[in-house]
Write an enzyme that holds these catalytic residues in place. Structure first.
Site, PDB file in Angstrom:
ATOM      1  N   ASP A   1     -10.973   2.778   3.416  1.00 37.37           N
ATOM      2  CA  ASP A   1     -11.359   1.369   3.278  1.00 37.37           C
ATOM      3  C   ASP A   1     -12.861   1.214   3.019  1.00 37.37           C
ATOM      4  OD1 ASP A   1      -9.373  -0.624   3.438  1.00 37.37           O
ATOM      5  OD2 ASP A   1      -9.121  -0.340   5.597  1.00 37.37           O
TER       6      ASP A   1
ATOM      7  N   GLN B   1      -4.660  -1.537   9.291  1.00 31.33           N
ATOM      8  CA  GLN B   1      -4.621  -2.874   8.717  1.00 31.33           C
ATOM      9  C   GLN B   1      -5.275  -3.871   9.671  1.00 31.33           C
ATOM     10  OE1 GLN B   1      -3.634  -3.536   5.611  1.00 31.33           O
ATOM     11  NE2 GLN B   1      -4.036  -5.719   5.815  1.00 31.33           N
TER      12      GLN B   1
ATOM     13  N   LYS C   1       0.836  -1.202   0.000  1.00 31.15           N
ATOM     14  CA  LYS C   1       0.000   0.000   0.000  1.00 31.15           C
ATOM     15  C   LYS C   1       0.876   1.259   0.000  1.00 31.15           C
ATOM     16  CE  LYS C   1      -3.801  -2.491   2.128  1.00 31.15           C
ATOM     17  NZ  LYS C   1      -4.636  -2.838   3.278  1.00 31.15           N
TER      18      LYS C   1
HETATM   19  N1  GUN Z   1      -7.094  -6.905   5.876  1.00 30.77           N
HETATM   20  C1  GUN Z   1      -7.423  -7.644   4.787  1.00 30.77           C
HETATM   21  N2  GUN Z   1      -7.951  -6.862   3.830  1.00 30.77           N
HETATM   22  C2  GUN Z   1      -7.955  -5.606   4.320  1.00 30.77           C
HETATM   23  C3  GUN Z   1      -8.381  -4.356   3.791  1.00 30.77           C
HETATM   24  O1  GUN Z   1      -8.884  -4.241   2.673  1.00 30.77           O
HETATM   25  N3  GUN Z   1      -8.196  -3.281   4.607  1.00 30.77           N
HETATM   26  C4  GUN Z   1      -7.693  -3.396   5.853  1.00 30.77           C
HETATM   27  N4  GUN Z   1      -7.586  -2.290   6.572  1.00 30.77           N
HETATM   28  N5  GUN Z   1      -7.292  -4.534   6.369  1.00 30.77           N
HETATM   29  C5  GUN Z   1      -7.435  -5.630   5.612  1.00 30.77           C
END
Ligand code: GUN
Length: 286
Positions: free
Chosen positions: A118, A95, A51
């Site tokens: 998100d 995350q 990311k």
């Molecule tokens: N863990 C697995 N997929 C995601 C996501 O799309 N966003 C976040 N914040 N955590 C995750």
């Protein structure tokens, strides 16, 4: 045919990059994405790294905040509140999953909904299910873009989604429904799963079990979208929820792992961050 998420993600990021160049000229700074990682889970570390890399590639300001497993819930919520109050932070992503002593729902609710890149905040989820303007969660949004890019018709088709998580299964089902697919949501306790999946024109699998979907579960000519990221117990290599080699022979289009949905999730995160930034700037410059 394999649908390359890597290629489409690249095109999306190039588009974001061009728009970032414009907003820097107009507003004097690029969007700023802050990603918080708690603990040292290797999979989460690799997602967060990806990311940050994409954020830099599109010209964002990117900050990664690493916190130890021992951080208390209160400390994490305080950190989020400080970022909420910081006018130069446009997107906040924590995350998931978080350590057990931290309430994920509380964390998600604490992120200011205008910075919720998100799309996990309950207010955003409600807006999605009520067809009001909202931020589309990254993975479901990426899946719809992949299907469109591959020329897969959604309208009027039978879609089966295996998995009912808040992050993927439920929202992707809603997006497919909004495109006028007839959607069945299946899960680990569905009886006679092959009977259900064998009628699917579009099969989305997000269950987190290596090679869970076998060739016998795929309708000839179907579009198969594999959201899984697992380790193959035999080879230790990254693999999806779908037995790719066997299913590729029956599917008309199929996504690989790695290189399918994963890069699309990140590209959509970049779009969402730019969208949050622009919403804020438009409000401030009214
Ligand atoms: N863990 C697995 N997929 C995601 C996501 O799309 N966003 C976040 N914040 N955590 C995750």
């Amino acid at each position: 045919m394999t649908i390359s998420g890597t290629q489409l993600a690249k095109e999306i990021k190039e588009n974001v990059r061009e728009r970032v160049n414009e907003v820097v000229k107009k507003y004097g700074r690029p969007p700023h994405l802050v990603v918080i990682l708690v603990g040292e889970d290797p999979a989460s570390q690799s997602y967060v790294k990806g990311k940050g890399k994409d954020a830099e590639e599109v010209g964002f300001k990117s900050t990664t905040i690493l916190q130890p497993d021992s951080i208390s819930e209160e400390e994490l919520l305080d950190l989020i509140k400080r970022l909420n109050a910081d006018d130069e932070v446009d997107g906040i992503l924590v995350q998931l999953p978080l350590p057990k002593h931290i309430d994920e729902d509380k964390v998600i609710e604490t992120i200011d909904k205008s910075k919720d890149v998100d799309g996990f905040h309950p207010a955003n989820v409600a807006a999605l299910w009520q067809k009001r303007p909202c931020i589309y969660p990254c993975t479901p949004k990426g899946i719809i873009k992949l299907l469109d890019k591959a020329g897969v018709e959604i309208q009027g088709k039978k879609a089966v989604v295996i998995g009912r998580s808040n992050i993927v299964g439920l929202p992707v089902s809603k997006l497919l429904l909004d495109r006028n697919a007839t959607v069945t949501i299946a899960h680990s306790r569905t009886q006679n799963l092959p009977e259900v999946t064998n009628v699917a024109d579009i099969l989305v699998v997000a269950i987190g079990k290596p090679k869970f979907v076998t060739a016998g579960m795929v309708k000839p000519g179907a579009a198969v979208i594999d959201v899984g990221v697992n380790r193959d117990p035999e080879t230790g290599k990254l693999c999806g929820d779908v037995d790719f080699d066997a299913c590729a022979e029956k599917a008309a289009v199929i996504t690989p792992v790695p290189g399918g949905v994963g890069p699309m999730t990140r590209a959509c995160l970049m779009e969402n961050t730019l969208e949050c930034f622009l919403n804020k700037m438009h409000l401030q410059h009214q």
